[in-house]
Design an enzyme around this catalytic site. Structure first.
Site, PDB file in Angstrom:
ATOM      1  N   GLY A   8      17.136 114.783  17.032  1.00  0.00           N
ATOM      2  CA  GLY A   8      16.241 114.326  15.972  1.00  0.00           C
ATOM      3  C   GLY A   8      16.306 115.207  14.741  1.00  0.00           C
ATOM      4  N   SER A  10      17.940 114.982  11.959  1.00  0.00           N
ATOM      5  CA  SER A  10      18.311 114.401  10.672  1.00  0.00           C
ATOM      6  C   SER A  10      17.140 114.266   9.715  1.00  0.00           C
ATOM      7  CB  SER A  10      18.964 113.032  10.878  1.00  0.00           C
ATOM      8  OG  SER A  10      18.061 112.140  11.513  1.00  0.00           O
ATOM      9  N   SER A  11      15.909 114.377  10.234  1.00  0.00           N
ATOM     10  CA  SER A  11      14.748 114.200   9.366  1.00  0.00           C
ATOM     11  C   SER A  11      13.501 114.762  10.042  1.00  0.00           C
ATOM     12  CB  SER A  11      14.523 112.711   9.047  1.00  0.00           C
ATOM     13  OG  SER A  11      14.236 111.986  10.226  1.00  0.00           O
ATOM     14  N   GLY A  12      12.407 114.832   9.272  1.00  0.00           N
ATOM     15  CA  GLY A  12      11.103 115.162   9.820  1.00  0.00           C
ATOM     16  C   GLY A  12      11.031 116.497  10.519  1.00  0.00           C
ATOM     17  N   ASP A  50      23.961 109.346  20.278  1.00  0.00           N
ATOM     18  CA  ASP A  50      23.213 108.116  20.527  1.00  0.00           C
ATOM     19  C   ASP A  50      22.539 108.272  21.887  1.00  0.00           C
ATOM     20  OD1 ASP A  50      22.225 105.608  21.118  1.00  0.00           O
ATOM     21  OD2 ASP A  50      24.060 104.526  20.597  1.00  0.00           O
ATOM     22  N   SER A 128       6.673 116.317  23.178  1.00  0.00           N
ATOM     23  CA  SER A 128       5.908 115.181  23.664  1.00  0.00           C
ATOM     24  C   SER A 128       4.875 114.809  22.611  1.00  0.00           C
ATOM     25  CB  SER A 128       5.260 115.544  25.005  1.00  0.00           C
ATOM     26  OG  SER A 128       4.507 114.479  25.519  1.00  0.00           O
ATOM     27  N   TYR A 142       4.636 103.351  24.061  1.00  0.00           N
ATOM     28  CA  TYR A 142       4.816 104.714  23.548  1.00  0.00           C
ATOM     29  C   TYR A 142       4.114 105.713  24.460  1.00  0.00           C
ATOM     30  CZ  TYR A 142       4.497 108.822  20.584  1.00  0.00           C
ATOM     31  OH  TYR A 142       4.575 110.108  20.103  1.00  0.00           O
ATOM     32  N   ALA A 144       3.436 105.301  27.581  1.00  0.00           N
ATOM     33  CA  ALA A 144       4.176 105.330  28.847  1.00  0.00           C
ATOM     34  C   ALA A 144       5.363 106.281  28.748  1.00  0.00           C
ATOM     35  CB  ALA A 144       4.643 103.928  29.215  1.00  0.00           C
ATOM     36  N   SER A 145       6.058 106.259  27.604  1.00  0.00           N
ATOM     37  CA  SER A 145       7.220 107.130  27.447  1.00  0.00           C
ATOM     38  C   SER A 145       6.819 108.601  27.448  1.00  0.00           C
ATOM     39  CB  SER A 145       7.977 106.777  26.163  1.00  0.00           C
ATOM     40  OG  SER A 145       7.280 107.191  24.997  1.00  0.00           O
ATOM     41  N   LYS A 146       5.688 108.909  26.816  1.00  0.00           N
ATOM     42  CA  LYS A 146       5.253 110.303  26.746  1.00  0.00           C
ATOM     43  C   LYS A 146       4.614 110.755  28.058  1.00  0.00           C
ATOM     44  CE  LYS A 146       6.775 111.128  22.651  1.00  0.00           C
ATOM     45  NZ  LYS A 146       7.952 112.001  22.485  1.00  0.00           N
ATOM     46  N   THR A 177       4.425 112.698   8.692  1.00  0.00           N
ATOM     47  CA  THR A 177       5.795 112.225   8.489  1.00  0.00           C
ATOM     48  C   THR A 177       5.743 110.706   8.361  1.00  0.00           C
ATOM     49  OG1 THR A 177       6.276 111.884  10.838  1.00  0.00           O
ATOM     50  CG2 THR A 177       6.644 114.100   9.958  1.00  0.00           C
TER      51      THR A 177
END
Length: 271
Positions: A8, A10-12, A50, A128, A142, A144-146, A177
């Site tokens: 991650g 590339s930004s933020g 990717d 997280s 979202y 669920a992913s965390k 962001t």
């Protein structure tokens, strides 16, 4: 010199953390699908990645090892928010959320662990969110992913400590962001016209309120905390950041479920 792979970048938050780590003297490899912005970060080597492609994950790790010889710290910072009702979010979108936020991170972890075990040291930092501690409507996938990333980190920590490897989590609340803009776009796509339209409108209104900005952490503050989690000698298992973050987690634990549900509805302005 410490070699770090951060996703991650590339930004933020990821870009800021990568830059801070490089300024501190670490050998930093920044990974993202699009690497042109990473090339502009002084001292950060771009790596194409990717997170939905296992071959890309393996190639990214191999690239770093070939150039640096080792990966001392892996920072999983990439991710996005799939928002919308559970009923209306397509399973295709749900799978992509889990591929990026969970399985891609785990794929990188699996790829770097053999080298860390052989070296007898290493650090994995998983970025997280407070969304991994409690859930609210319209963010189910979202959350669920965390939740999954939190559970996997806890299990992993117990498994790899015997090899001298640390696992730590960074849990931001709201961050200034464009993440929220993208999340609201996903919400609009999934739930703006159906039976949950009024809830979706209320959530968009909540995040559009300028007063909410007072509760946002700066990307620089979160990046600095990630650097601390990555480099401090004895890291904590979790680092939270954001006004009221600890209170929010405590309320989610101490309040009865339906009372916390009511509090959440009131916060977002749901009927």
């Amino acid at each position: 010199m410490t070699t770090i792979l951060i996703t991650g970048a590339s930004s933020g938050i990821g870009a800021r953390a990568a830059a801070l780590l490089a300024q501190g003297g670490a050998t930093v490899f920044g990974a993202a699908r699009t690497t042109s912005a990473i090339s502009e970060l002084e001292g950060v080597t771009p790596v194409p990645l990717d997170l939905t492609d296992e071959r890309s994950i393996r190639a990214a790790v191999d690239t770093v090892v070939e150039q640096a010889g080792t990966i001392d710290v892996l920072i999983n910072c990439a991710g996005y928010g799939e928002f919308g009702s559970v009923e209306e979010t397509s399973l295709t979108d749900a799978r992509h959320q889990l591929e990026v936020n969970v399985l891609g991170s785990v794929g990188l972890i699996q790829a770097v662990l053999p080298g860390m075990r052989e070296a007898g040291r290493g650090r994995i930092v998983n970025v997280s969110s407070l969304a991994g501690e409690f859930a609210s409507p319209l963010g189910g996938w979202y959350h669920a992913s965390k939740f999954a990333l939190e559970a996997l980190s806890d299990s992993l920590r117990g498994e790899v400590s015997q090899f001298g490897i640390d696992v730590t989590l960074v849990q931001p609340s709201y961050v200034a962001t464009d993440w929220h803009d993208q999340a609201m776009e996903r919400l609009t796509s999934a739930s703006s016209d159906g039976p949950y339209a009024s809830m979706a409108t209320a959530m968009r209104t909540y995040f559009a309120n300028p007063a909410l900005a007072k509760q946002f952490s700066s990307p620089d503050a979160v990046a600095a905390l990630i650097v601390k989690a990555a480099l401090t000698r004895r890291p904590r298992t979790r680092y939270r950041i954001g006004p009221g973050a600890n209170i929010a987690v405590a309320l989610s634990t101490l309040l009865p479920d339906r009372a916390f549900d009511a509090l959440t509805r009131k916060q977002f302005g749901y009927a």
